[in-house]
Design a protein around this motif. Structure first.
Motif, PDB file in Angstrom:
ATOM      1  N   GLN A 165       0.836  -1.195   0.000  1.00 48.20           N
ATOM      2  CA  GLN A 165       0.000   0.000   0.000  1.00 48.20           C
ATOM      3  C   GLN A 165       0.870   1.244   0.000  1.00 48.20           C
ATOM      4  OE1 GLN A 165      -3.143   0.432  -0.462  1.00 48.20           O
ATOM      5  NE2 GLN A 165      -3.632  -1.733  -0.523  1.00 48.20           N
ATOM      6  N   HIS A 166       1.923   1.218   0.809  1.00 49.70           N
ATOM      7  CA  HIS A 166       2.834   2.362   0.865  1.00 49.70           C
ATOM      8  C   HIS A 166       3.440   2.614  -0.516  1.00 49.70           C
ATOM      9  CE1 HIS A 166       5.945   5.092   2.185  1.00 49.70           C
ATOM     10  NE2 HIS A 166       6.835   4.308   1.621  1.00 49.70           N
ATOM     11  N   GLN A 167       3.881   1.557  -1.168  1.00 45.87           N
ATOM     12  CA  GLN A 167       4.479   1.714  -2.486  1.00 45.87           C
ATOM     13  C   GLN A 167       3.455   2.190  -3.505  1.00 45.87           C
ATOM     14  OE1 GLN A 167       7.694   1.599  -3.262  1.00 45.87           O
ATOM     15  NE2 GLN A 167       8.090   1.272  -1.098  1.00 45.87           N
ATOM     16  N   MET A 168       2.230   1.675  -3.439  1.00 43.21           N
ATOM     17  CA  MET A 168       1.191   2.092  -4.377  1.00 43.21           C
ATOM     18  C   MET A 168       0.821   3.557  -4.153  1.00 43.21           C
ATOM     19  SD  MET A 168       0.839  -0.363  -6.368  1.00 43.21           S
ATOM     20  CE  MET A 168      -0.566   0.181  -7.292  1.00 43.21           C
ATOM     21  N   LEU A 169       0.768   3.995  -2.904  1.00 46.36           N
ATOM     22  CA  LEU A 169       0.485   5.409  -2.628  1.00 46.36           C
ATOM     23  C   LEU A 169       1.594   6.288  -3.185  1.00 46.36           C
ATOM     24  CD1 LEU A 169      -0.937   5.253   1.011  1.00 46.36           C
ATOM     25  CD2 LEU A 169      -2.189   5.787  -1.088  1.00 46.36           C
ATOM     26  N   ARG A 170       2.820   5.841  -3.053  1.00 47.17           N
ATOM     27  CA  ARG A 170       3.962   6.602  -3.575  1.00 47.17           C
ATOM     28  C   ARG A 170       3.891   6.702  -5.101  1.00 47.17           C
ATOM     29  NH1 ARG A 170       7.053  10.567  -3.520  1.00 47.17           N
ATOM     30  NH2 ARG A 170       9.216  10.229  -4.024  1.00 47.17           N
ATOM     31  N   VAL A 171       3.564   5.613  -5.768  1.00 46.78           N
ATOM     32  CA  VAL A 171       3.433   5.624  -7.228  1.00 46.78           C
ATOM     33  C   VAL A 171       2.316   6.588  -7.633  1.00 46.78           C
ATOM     34  CG1 VAL A 171       2.728   4.227  -9.224  1.00 46.78           C
ATOM     35  CG2 VAL A 171       4.396   3.325  -7.591  1.00 46.78           C
TER      36      VAL A 171
END
Length: 132
Positions: free
Chosen positions: A93-99
């Motif tokens: 989720q953290h990575q998807m939010l960053r993307v």
């Protein structure tokens, strides 16, 4: 402590990539062995072996229809795998939010560049004497 064999533990069973591939294929619908063989391009003995392991640990169910054996996933048996993997969802989720943030920033920057840039030159500029 000795490691569990693939025939007694669902986590070890799905550690094998071909078994995960078979599970993914079966997630859509119940299928006969022959269809799995053709769809995945694996030898029939290999598919049967993998299905036996998946069946032994309870990840797939099998029923006979005439001479055919039909396999399907057992969602309840897959639940522990899903729940364990879900403990790591916060990383995804953290990575998807960053993307998402980077994509939105890029779009905003692109819009700002378009608004502040000079209009593109006209490829066919009009001249006053073209009308006379």
């Amino acid at each position: 402590m000795a490691r569990a064999t693939t025939t007694s533990d669902s986590f070890n069973a799905v550690a094998e990539p071909r078994r995960r591939e078979i599970l993914s294929y079966l997630a859509g619908a119940e299928r006969p062995v022959g269809e799995i063989v053709v769809a995945l391009g694996l030898p029939q003995p290999s598919v049967s072996k993998h299905l036996r392991v998946l069946h032994d640990v309870g990840l797939v169910r099998m029923r006979c229809h005439g001479r055919q054996k039909l396999y399907r996933t057992n969602a309840e048996a897959i639940r522990p795998l899903h729940e364990w993997a879900a403990t790591f969802e916060r990383y995804w989720q953290h990575q998807m939010l960053r993307v998402k943030e980077l994509a939105e920033a890029t779009v905003r920057q692109g819009s700002a560049d378009l608004n502040s840039a000079d209009p593109p030159p006209d490829s066919n500029p009009r001249r006053d004497d073209d009308f006379y």
